[in-house]
Design an enzyme around this catalytic site. Sequence first.
Site, PDB file in Angstrom:
ATOM      1  CB  SER A   1      -0.960   0.026   1.190  1.00 50.07           C
ATOM      2  OG  SER A   1      -2.234  -0.376   0.776  1.00 50.07           O
TER       3      SER A   1
ATOM      4  CB  ALA B   1      -6.396 -15.614  -2.896  1.00 52.99           C
TER       5      ALA B   1
ATOM      6  CE1 TYR C   1      -5.242   2.480   3.876  1.00 51.18           C
ATOM      7  CE2 TYR C   1      -5.736   0.159   3.525  1.00 51.18           C
ATOM      8  CZ  TYR C   1      -4.906   1.247   3.342  1.00 51.18           C
ATOM      9  OH  TYR C   1      -3.751   1.118   2.616  1.00 51.18           O
ATOM     10  CB  SER C   2     -12.037   0.983   1.169  1.00 56.54           C
ATOM     11  OG  SER C   2     -12.471   0.241   0.050  1.00 56.54           O
ATOM     12  CG  ASN C   3      -6.717  -2.151  -0.417  1.00 57.92           C
ATOM     13  OD1 ASN C   3      -5.644  -1.565  -0.424  1.00 57.92           O
ATOM     14  ND2 ASN C   3      -7.033  -3.035   0.519  1.00 57.92           N
TER      15      ASN C   3
ATOM     16  N   GLY D   1       2.702  -0.954   4.122  1.00 61.89           N
ATOM     17  CA  GLY D   1       2.257  -1.774   3.010  1.00 61.89           C
ATOM     18  C   GLY D   1       2.360  -3.240   3.354  1.00 61.89           C
TER      19      GLY D   1
ATOM     20  CB  SER E   1       2.097 -11.941   5.259  1.00 58.06           C
ATOM     21  OG  SER E   1       2.360 -12.743   4.127  1.00 58.06           O
TER      22      SER E   1
END
Length: 386
Positions: A116, A181, A206-208, A339, A365
């Site tokens: 991110s 995925a 928060y939203s991608n 990120g 991760s």
Amino acid sequence: MPQHRTRRTLVAIPLAVALFALAPAGSSARTATPTDAALALLVTRGKAPAAALLAREESGTRFAHAEAGTGATASAPSRPPATSAPDDGSAVASRPATTPGPATAIRREDHFRAGSITKTFLATVVLQLAAEHRLSLSDSVDDHLPGVVRGAGNDGRALTLRALLTHTSGLYDFTRDTEGAFPVTPLQAVRIALTHPPADRGRFAYSNTNYVLLGMVVEQVTGASYATEIRRRIISPLRLTGTSFPGSRMSLPSPHGRAYATDGSDVTELDPRAAGAAGELVSTLADLDRFYAALLGGELLPPDQRREMLNTRAAQGEYGMGIYPVKLPCGTTVWGHNGRISGSYVRTAATIDGRRVLTFRVNTSGIADPGLEPALLSAEFCPRTP
């Protein structure tokens, strides 16, 4: 995929014991710093296979790294000696970055997925376009992408570009369904989000999906992809030679280390279309330090747009535009982004003038102990007592 934190004020854990326990025998204060001790904890307590950081200050840069099984960090200035072995051999020695270490080791020049942190690059381009009067932050999403945001109570006519930039649109985060995925096109990502009703518009969430839409807006306005515009406007002018947008390429540029999922499986190869404009970027420690130093130092945005980027009022103090503040226990506020993508967690933080920047990463991760990140930031940015 990226992860955002819910608290702006971080509480650090004590580092004195860690520094005592993890500094190699015979090492001096010049090589064993509180920041190095905090970095080592990302391995010993955070369960990362390896961790590394690059600190950028006016006096130069400092690289440090730690690997599982070594019990300590090694720290080197920007021009390290050929070798610097500790007396007891318990730590990885400072060494030229090209010298291979353990299989999990992170070298200074390694390329990695930055997740991110892509959002800061993209927000910078959107604000540059606003400065050029090619768009306005008050434009609705529909002004640029007519009819794209419709469904389950979502309506692009009622959403502004400012709402996308500040994560106050209420749009559902498509990665909650995909879990990163499998690859999706931008339109597929948006359509996944639009099967869910919106959250409270005007509240930070928060939203991608917001940044996938911003990537689509940039292409609509310029006629070129967001990746092309970022290369032209940021990567090339700043000479960020290790930064790229891989598109559908699953491999990392050389040199690079290995990346691991939390279960230990190797996920070095990954289709970055799972993240797209919300997290596709590949970079290096030095490039990220350089980018945030330039951004906060005023090299990339005019003063009005820089102030807009750092204004957190729309997001209730949680987020600006592609960047967010964190107030450390000592009262210092740092700016940056994190990120997360499969096999990689990265965090960059900087002073508001960009004169001091720290980027750290682990090759997995996430960090098992979430308290370690604030500890590391505090160790680097808070004043040190004699």
